[in-house]
Design an enzyme around this catalytic site. Structure first.
Site, mmCIF file in Angstrom:
data_model
loop_
_atom_site.group_PDB
_atom_site.id
_atom_site.type_symbol
_atom_site.label_atom_id
_atom_site.label_comp_id
_atom_site.label_asym_id
_atom_site.label_seq_id
_atom_site.Cartn_x
_atom_site.Cartn_y
_atom_site.Cartn_z
ATOM 1 N N GLU A 69 57.406 -13.335 8.313
ATOM 2 C CA GLU A 69 57.565 -13.073 6.886
ATOM 3 C C GLU A 69 57.882 -11.580 6.755
ATOM 4 O O GLU A 69 57.138 -10.753 7.281
ATOM 5 C CB GLU A 69 56.258 -13.417 6.158
ATOM 6 C CG GLU A 69 56.440 -13.341 4.668
ATOM 7 C CD GLU A 69 55.178 -13.665 3.888
ATOM 8 O OE1 GLU A 69 54.193 -14.146 4.491
ATOM 9 O OE2 GLU A 69 55.193 -13.410 2.669
ATOM 10 N N ARG A 92 45.786 -17.097 17.972
ATOM 11 C CA ARG A 92 46.411 -15.800 17.753
ATOM 12 C C ARG A 92 45.722 -14.737 18.595
ATOM 13 O O ARG A 92 44.588 -14.908 19.046
ATOM 14 C CB ARG A 92 46.422 -15.430 16.280
ATOM 15 C CG ARG A 92 45.071 -15.280 15.613
ATOM 16 C CD ARG A 92 45.209 -14.678 14.208
ATOM 17 N NE ARG A 92 46.223 -15.313 13.392
ATOM 18 C CZ ARG A 92 47.145 -14.645 12.674
ATOM 19 N NH1 ARG A 92 47.184 -13.341 12.673
ATOM 20 N NH2 ARG A 92 48.004 -15.294 11.943
ATOM 21 N N LYS A 126 48.611 -7.782 8.702
ATOM 22 C CA LYS A 126 49.640 -6.931 8.106
ATOM 23 C C LYS A 126 49.142 -6.285 6.817
ATOM 24 O O LYS A 126 49.515 -5.161 6.503
ATOM 25 C CB LYS A 126 50.887 -7.764 7.812
ATOM 26 C CG LYS A 126 51.749 -7.966 9.056
ATOM 27 C CD LYS A 126 53.082 -8.580 8.688
ATOM 28 C CE LYS A 126 52.933 -10.078 8.536
ATOM 29 N NZ LYS A 126 54.215 -10.772 8.362
HETATM 30 P P1 ATP Z 1 49.405 -11.325 9.558
HETATM 31 O O1 ATP Z 1 48.169 -12.171 9.565
HETATM 32 O O2 ATP Z 1 49.350 -10.147 10.441
HETATM 33 O O3 ATP Z 1 49.907 -10.995 8.181
HETATM 34 P P2 ATP Z 1 51.239 -13.513 9.644
HETATM 35 O O4 ATP Z 1 50.854 -14.711 10.400
HETATM 36 O O5 ATP Z 1 51.154 -13.600 8.174
HETATM 37 O O6 ATP Z 1 50.489 -12.260 10.256
HETATM 38 P P3 ATP Z 1 54.030 -13.828 10.025
HETATM 39 O O7 ATP Z 1 55.090 -12.866 9.714
HETATM 40 O O8 ATP Z 1 53.920 -15.059 9.213
HETATM 41 O O9 ATP Z 1 52.689 -13.015 10.006
HETATM 42 O O10 ATP Z 1 54.059 -14.192 11.567
HETATM 43 C C1 ATP Z 1 55.203 -14.604 12.242
HETATM 44 C C2 ATP Z 1 54.796 -15.394 13.447
HETATM 45 O O11 ATP Z 1 53.953 -14.607 14.279
HETATM 46 C C3 ATP Z 1 54.001 -16.612 13.046
HETATM 47 O O12 ATP Z 1 54.452 -17.697 13.821
HETATM 48 C C4 ATP Z 1 52.590 -16.253 13.363
HETATM 49 O O13 ATP Z 1 51.848 -17.380 13.673
HETATM 50 C C5 ATP Z 1 52.762 -15.290 14.547
HETATM 51 N N1 ATP Z 1 51.650 -14.356 14.617
HETATM 52 C C6 ATP Z 1 51.200 -13.544 13.645
HETATM 53 N N2 ATP Z 1 50.113 -12.868 14.035
HETATM 54 C C7 ATP Z 1 49.867 -13.253 15.312
HETATM 55 C C8 ATP Z 1 48.874 -12.920 16.286
HETATM 56 N N3 ATP Z 1 47.907 -12.039 16.021
HETATM 57 N N4 ATP Z 1 48.935 -13.514 17.488
HETATM 58 C C9 ATP Z 1 49.914 -14.392 17.773
HETATM 59 N N5 ATP Z 1 50.870 -14.756 16.904
HETATM 60 C C10 ATP Z 1 50.860 -14.203 15.691
HETATM 61 MG MG MG Z 2 52.283 -16.026 8.092
#
Ligand code: ATP
Ligand code: MG
Length: 578
Positions: free
Chosen positions: A52, A278, A288
């Site tokens: 995102e 994760r 984020k």
């Molecule tokens: P955050 O919780 O940091 O805001 P998010 O999941 O909202 O992260 P996205 O931009 O949606 O961030 O993530 C893109 C991809 O990266 C998704 O498939 C998500 O599952 C993966 N991802 C995000 N954070 C992690 C993590 N800590 N470990 C492994 N994969 C991750």
């Molecule tokens: Mg997400």
């Protein structure tokens, strides 16, 4: 040539598995292998990385990128980059750009497969109409608060909304008017008609479309209704022909909805969602939202501050894609959430730098060392190897004179017996050069050490003496007249607690010592070191020339990671116990 996965020539995409590349198997690769074996996979493996664009990527995203692009490479398949831009409020093109840069830097290529969920808004809208027309969705006019009350709890079923059984034509008409902008935000939503008593709350008539009168960074003002993540994600996967939609564990209980939507829509393809744990790191926050706060409230110097767990921060700190990939290979993928020790990430960095960083000398916290019996004006010079372990490695000239800088922490007034550095009357070897014996020290009026006065043994040039006497300690130095002044930035963890996420306000756990700036000196050969290049300063750690600051006279060096230094640890522990 046959397209069959069983083609014995091994040229069909799906027949190439990790067994060909010698990669170990984890539970995700086992699933894929099984899909290939049972021929449920028609063509090549196709994954996607779906960020995102609401922040910069961090090391957790690196794990996901390496997993998705890595699997595509191993199986000779494809991996798409898809921006999941369904929430216009927090998204921005700055983030789109930075995300692409970081993925490229990690060494991955989406080729011509750059997609945006917003490209599918029209198709998604049509599919929502399709669901409504088939009595599988409806427009609900309950308020957000009422919807929450009607939803029930994990232990009690929910109740049907009074709007649930309205005629489909009425819902369709309402949906079209939603699109036209006839209603304010929150007036109504489109919900799937599934089961308000479903044990999984995500299946209790989940929201598919919401009204949001906001500008979108790509579609502008074309839309005032936006699909939810759940309605966009699986359908985007289907449109792109994704075979394995790999996401993190928090989406596990969204999977029934993911599958329900794919089963109930005329999609061109059936992807499969697989969840993994994760990455969490000790001493670090990873969300984020929290990283954004650190940047916006000025706790750090931008997204690429070398203390940040962002990919651009790690890059500026001196991490390489290799170190990050090595780390991800060590942690593997699993189904259970856990927190990885930050020391493991540093270990991977140290391994990488140890193998490739040339050795130089730099004095981080300098104090003058004057050799009282050095011939006035004489300049000596040493040819020293930059890669001591590699016989083919290069050398550089290091000037030596009677006025040097040495490390302040290499002197102690009243040292213990096993201190093999400078102290009153103690003899040490100056690396590559001579033996010197400390005769006298000078302090300023505030009591701080300003000069160490020594005599040298002219017979000890290159570190040996005719009488064969042994000197246990060797310290680093730079010649004062030729040294290059440099700003040296030393880092500790950004937080002073192992689990900053557990604090009520994580900013309370910030480590006041996380950045310490020193004005030091480095040997002349380093004046021309390119920004972003890494070296080892003997005994002091690995340092990376900053890519942003200090491009003029005075270079800036970030300490990437320390060497394993027993004394530094003892001293640090003492300080902590004081
Ligand atoms: P955050 O919780 O940091 O805001 P998010 O999941 O909202 O992260 P996205 O931009 O949606 O961030 O993530 C893109 C991809 O990266 C998704 O498939 C998500 O599952 C993966 N991802 C995000 N954070 C992690 C993590 N800590 N470990 C492994 N994969 C991750
Ligand atoms: Mg997400």
């Amino acid at each position: 040539m046959s397209d069959s996965p069983k083609d014995s020539t091994g040229t069909s995409p799906a027949s190439a598995g990790p067994s060909d590349s010698g990669v170990g198997t984890d539970f995700i690769r086992s699933i894929i292998n099984e899909d290939i074996r049972t021929e449920s996979l028609q063509g090549a493996v196709h994954t996607r990385f779906p960020p995102e664009p609401n922040g910069y990527l961090h090391i957790g995203h690196a794990k996901s990128i390496i997993l998705n692009f890595g699997i595509a490479q191993e199986y000779r398949g494809l991996c798409n980059l898809r921006f999941d831009d369904t929430n216009p409020v927090k998204e921005d093109t700055e983030f789109v750009e930075s995300i692409m840069e970081d993925i490229r830097w990690l060494g991955f290529d989406w080729e011509d497969r750059l997609y945006f969920a917003s490209d599918y808004f029209e198709q998604l809208y049509q599919w929502a109409e399709w669901l409504i027309s088939h009595d599988k969705a409806y427009v609900d006019e309950l308020s957000a608060e009422e919807i929450r009350l009607y939803r029930g709890t994990p232990t009690e079923p929910g109740r049907n909304s009074p709007w649930r059984d309205r005629p489909r034509d009425e819902s369709l008409d309402m949906f079209r008017r939603m699109r036209k902008g006839e209603f304010p935000d929150g007036h109504c939503i489109v919900r799937a008609r599934i089961d308000m008593a479903h044990p999984n709350i995500n299946m209790r008539d989940p929201a598919l479309y919401r009204i949001r009168h906001v500008h979108h960074h790509r579609t502008g003002d074309a839309w005032c209704i936006y699909p939810t993540y759940d309605f966009a994600h699986g359908q985007s996967d289907a449109l792109e022909g994704i075979t394995h939609s790999i996401c993190t564990l928090e989406f596990e209980n969204h999977r029934p909805l993911y599958d329900w939507l794919l089963e109930n829509l005329p999609v061109p393809h059936r992807p499969r969602q697989i969840e993994f744990a994760r990455l969490n790191l000790t001493w670090t926050v990873m969300s984020k939202r929290k990283l954004l706060r650190l940047v916006q409230e000025g706790f750090v110097d931008g997204w690429d501050d070398p203390r940040m767990p962002t990919i651009c921060g790690l890059r500026r700190r001196g991490y390489t894609p290799r170190a990050i990939k090595d780390f991800c290979a060590r942690i593997g993928v699993s189904k259970t959430n856990s927190t990885v020790d930050l020391a493991l990430l540093e270990f991977s960095l140290r391994e990488d730098l140890n193998a490739r960083a040339p050795r130089y000398m730099g004095v981080v916290d300098p104090v003058k060392l004057v050799i009282t019996n050095w011939p006035q004006g004489k300049i000596d010079s040493f040819d020293a190897p930059t890669s001591p372990d590699d016989p083919q490695g290069g050398t550089r000239q290091i000037p030596f004179s009677g006025e040097l800088y040495v490390e302040r922490e290499d002197y102690m007034d009243d040292p213990p017996r096993k201190w093999f550095r400078l102290g009153p009357g103690r003899e040490v070897r100056l690396k590559f050069a001579y033996y010197v014996t400390c005769q006298e020290v000078l302090y300023d009026e505030t009591g701080s050490l300003v000069e160490i006065r020594c005599t040298y043994d002219p017979e000890s040039r290159g570190g040996d003496t005719p009488d064969g006497r042994k000197v246990k300690g060797t310290i680093h130095w730079v010649s004062a007249a030729q040294a290059v002044p440099a700003e040296i930035r030393l880092y500790e963890t950004l937080f002073d607690r192992e689990n900053p996420e557990e604090e009520e306000d994580f900013t309370q756990a910030l480590n006041p010592r996380s950045l310490q700036v020193r004005q030091g000196f480095v040997e002349p050969a380093l004046a021309s070191l390119a920004p972003g290049e890494s070296v080892q300063f003997l005994r002091m750690g690995y340092f990376c020339r900053d890519i942003r600051d200090g491009q003029g006279e005075r270079p800036v060096f970030n300490r990437s990671v320390t060497l394993k230094d027993a004394w530094a640890r003892i001293i640090r522990n003492q300080r902590e116990n004081e």
